[in-house]
Write a protein that holds these residues in place. Sequence first.
Motif, PDB file in Angstrom:
ATOM      1  N   THR A  28       0.844  -1.187   0.000  1.00  0.00           N
ATOM      2  CA  THR A  28       0.000   0.000   0.000  1.00  0.00           C
ATOM      3  C   THR A  28       0.881   1.239   0.000  1.00  0.00           C
ATOM      4  O   THR A  28       1.973   1.240   0.566  1.00  0.00           O
ATOM      5  CB  THR A  28      -0.929   0.036   1.231  1.00  0.00           C
ATOM      6  OG1 THR A  28      -0.124  -0.003   2.412  1.00  0.00           O
ATOM      7  CG2 THR A  28      -1.869  -1.143   1.238  1.00  0.00           C
ATOM      8  N   ALA A  29       0.388   2.282  -0.628  1.00  0.00           N
ATOM      9  CA  ALA A  29       1.149   3.533  -0.715  1.00  0.00           C
ATOM     10  C   ALA A  29       1.010   4.303   0.596  1.00  0.00           C
ATOM     11  O   ALA A  29      -0.055   4.344   1.206  1.00  0.00           O
ATOM     12  CB  ALA A  29       0.633   4.375  -1.867  1.00  0.00           C
ATOM     13  N   MET A  30       2.104   4.921   1.003  1.00  0.00           N
ATOM     14  CA  MET A  30       2.113   5.732   2.216  1.00  0.00           C
ATOM     15  C   MET A  30       2.279   7.188   1.814  1.00  0.00           C
ATOM     16  O   MET A  30       3.253   7.556   1.161  1.00  0.00           O
ATOM     17  CB  MET A  30       3.252   5.295   3.123  1.00  0.00           C
ATOM     18  CG  MET A  30       3.284   5.991   4.431  1.00  0.00           C
ATOM     19  SD  MET A  30       4.550   5.248   5.462  1.00  0.00           S
ATOM     20  CE  MET A  30       4.593   6.403   6.772  1.00  0.00           C
ATOM     21  N   PHE A  31       1.320   8.001   2.188  1.00  0.00           N
ATOM     22  CA  PHE A  31       1.332   9.419   1.855  1.00  0.00           C
ATOM     23  C   PHE A  31       1.837  10.228   3.037  1.00  0.00           C
ATOM     24  O   PHE A  31       1.934   9.730   4.160  1.00  0.00           O
ATOM     25  CB  PHE A  31      -0.072   9.879   1.460  1.00  0.00           C
ATOM     26  CG  PHE A  31      -0.549   9.304   0.161  1.00  0.00           C
ATOM     27  CD1 PHE A  31      -0.317   9.972  -1.025  1.00  0.00           C
ATOM     28  CD2 PHE A  31      -1.212   8.089   0.119  1.00  0.00           C
ATOM     29  CE1 PHE A  31      -0.744   9.449  -2.232  1.00  0.00           C
ATOM     30  CE2 PHE A  31      -1.639   7.554  -1.081  1.00  0.00           C
ATOM     31  CZ  PHE A  31      -1.411   8.233  -2.260  1.00  0.00           C
ATOM     32  N   VAL A  32       2.106  11.501   2.777  1.00  0.00           N
ATOM     33  CA  VAL A  32       2.589  12.392   3.836  1.00  0.00           C
ATOM     34  C   VAL A  32       1.518  12.582   4.899  1.00  0.00           C
ATOM     35  O   VAL A  32       1.826  12.737   6.080  1.00  0.00           O
ATOM     36  CB  VAL A  32       3.042  13.748   3.232  1.00  0.00           C
ATOM     37  CG1 VAL A  32       3.443  14.726   4.304  1.00  0.00           C
ATOM     38  CG2 VAL A  32       4.206  13.522   2.286  1.00  0.00           C
ATOM     39  N   LYS A  33       0.241  12.531   4.510  1.00  0.00           N
ATOM     40  CA  LYS A  33      -0.842  12.693   5.485  1.00  0.00           C
ATOM     41  C   LYS A  33      -0.868  11.573   6.516  1.00  0.00           C
ATOM     42  O   LYS A  33      -1.448  11.727   7.580  1.00  0.00           O
ATOM     43  CB  LYS A  33      -2.187  12.786   4.775  1.00  0.00           C
ATOM     44  CG  LYS A  33      -2.600  11.502   4.103  1.00  0.00           C
ATOM     45  CD  LYS A  33      -3.938  11.618   3.447  1.00  0.00           C
ATOM     46  CE  LYS A  33      -4.272  10.273   2.790  1.00  0.00           C
ATOM     47  NZ  LYS A  33      -5.565  10.260   2.202  1.00  0.00           N
ATOM     48  N   ASP A  34      -0.221  10.456   6.217  1.00  0.00           N
ATOM     49  CA  ASP A  34      -0.148   9.341   7.160  1.00  0.00           C
ATOM     50  C   ASP A  34       0.867   9.598   8.272  1.00  0.00           C
ATOM     51  O   ASP A  34       0.849   8.901   9.276  1.00  0.00           O
ATOM     52  CB  ASP A  34       0.204   8.045   6.432  1.00  0.00           C
ATOM     53  CG  ASP A  34      -0.844   7.660   5.404  1.00  0.00           C
ATOM     54  OD1 ASP A  34      -2.030   8.019   5.602  1.00  0.00           O
ATOM     55  OD2 ASP A  34      -0.487   7.015   4.395  1.00  0.00           O
ATOM     56  N   ALA A  35       1.732  10.563   8.090  1.00  0.00           N
ATOM     57  CA  ALA A  35       2.725  10.945   9.106  1.00  0.00           C
ATOM     58  C   ALA A  35       2.504  12.426   9.429  1.00  0.00           C
ATOM     59  O   ALA A  35       3.002  13.298   8.726  1.00  0.00           O
ATOM     60  CB  ALA A  35       4.131  10.708   8.595  1.00  0.00           C
ATOM     61  N   PRO A  36       1.752  12.732  10.487  1.00  0.00           N
ATOM     62  CA  PRO A  36       1.369  14.122  10.767  1.00  0.00           C
ATOM     63  C   PRO A  36       2.558  15.067  10.974  1.00  0.00           C
ATOM     64  O   PRO A  36       2.500  16.222  10.563  1.00  0.00           O
ATOM     65  CB  PRO A  36       0.534  14.029  12.039  1.00  0.00           C
ATOM     66  CG  PRO A  36       0.182  12.604  12.200  1.00  0.00           C
ATOM     67  CD  PRO A  36       1.166  11.808  11.443  1.00  0.00           C
ATOM     68  N   VAL A  37       3.621  14.580  11.582  1.00  0.00           N
ATOM     69  CA  VAL A  37       4.789  15.440  11.795  1.00  0.00           C
ATOM     70  C   VAL A  37       5.389  15.853  10.460  1.00  0.00           C
ATOM     71  O   VAL A  37       5.741  17.016  10.247  1.00  0.00           O
ATOM     72  CB  VAL A  37       5.838  14.713  12.670  1.00  0.00           C
ATOM     73  CG1 VAL A  37       7.118  15.507  12.760  1.00  0.00           C
ATOM     74  CG2 VAL A  37       5.277  14.425  14.039  1.00  0.00           C
TER      75      VAL A  37
END
Length: 130
Positions: A28-37
């Motif tokens: 699955t793709a991991m976006f920047v929104k998945d890492a709030p910092v």
Amino acid sequence: MLLIAAIFIGVFCFTPFATVAAEGAEPTAMFVKDAPVLLILNIVVAALLLITIFMYHNLRQQMKMTILAIVLICASMVTSGFVIGVGMENATPVLLGGVVLLVLALLFALLAYRGMKRDHKLLRSMDRLR
């Protein structure tokens, strides 16, 4: 150049920067929104770059803000590497997505700083002529 760097940072927020492969499932793709910092850091960098564009009245302040943006872009690179390496198991970076966008943003910010430095040198030489 600063606008192009800000655009690259903005596009980075919407593109996948890693893929996470779970056991027995598709990656699955991991976006920047998945890492709030990482998301907050990139929003701050993009806003700082956009604000820096309009600081042409004070070249020294603009140069300082550009250096701060360069440092924050490097911090974003380190943070995304930390998220990929430590935060997620079995994560691999997407080279043509997020990694290249951050490198290009850093490159254009450095080119903008180089241009500002050249302008500052020209202004100092003109002051000596007066």
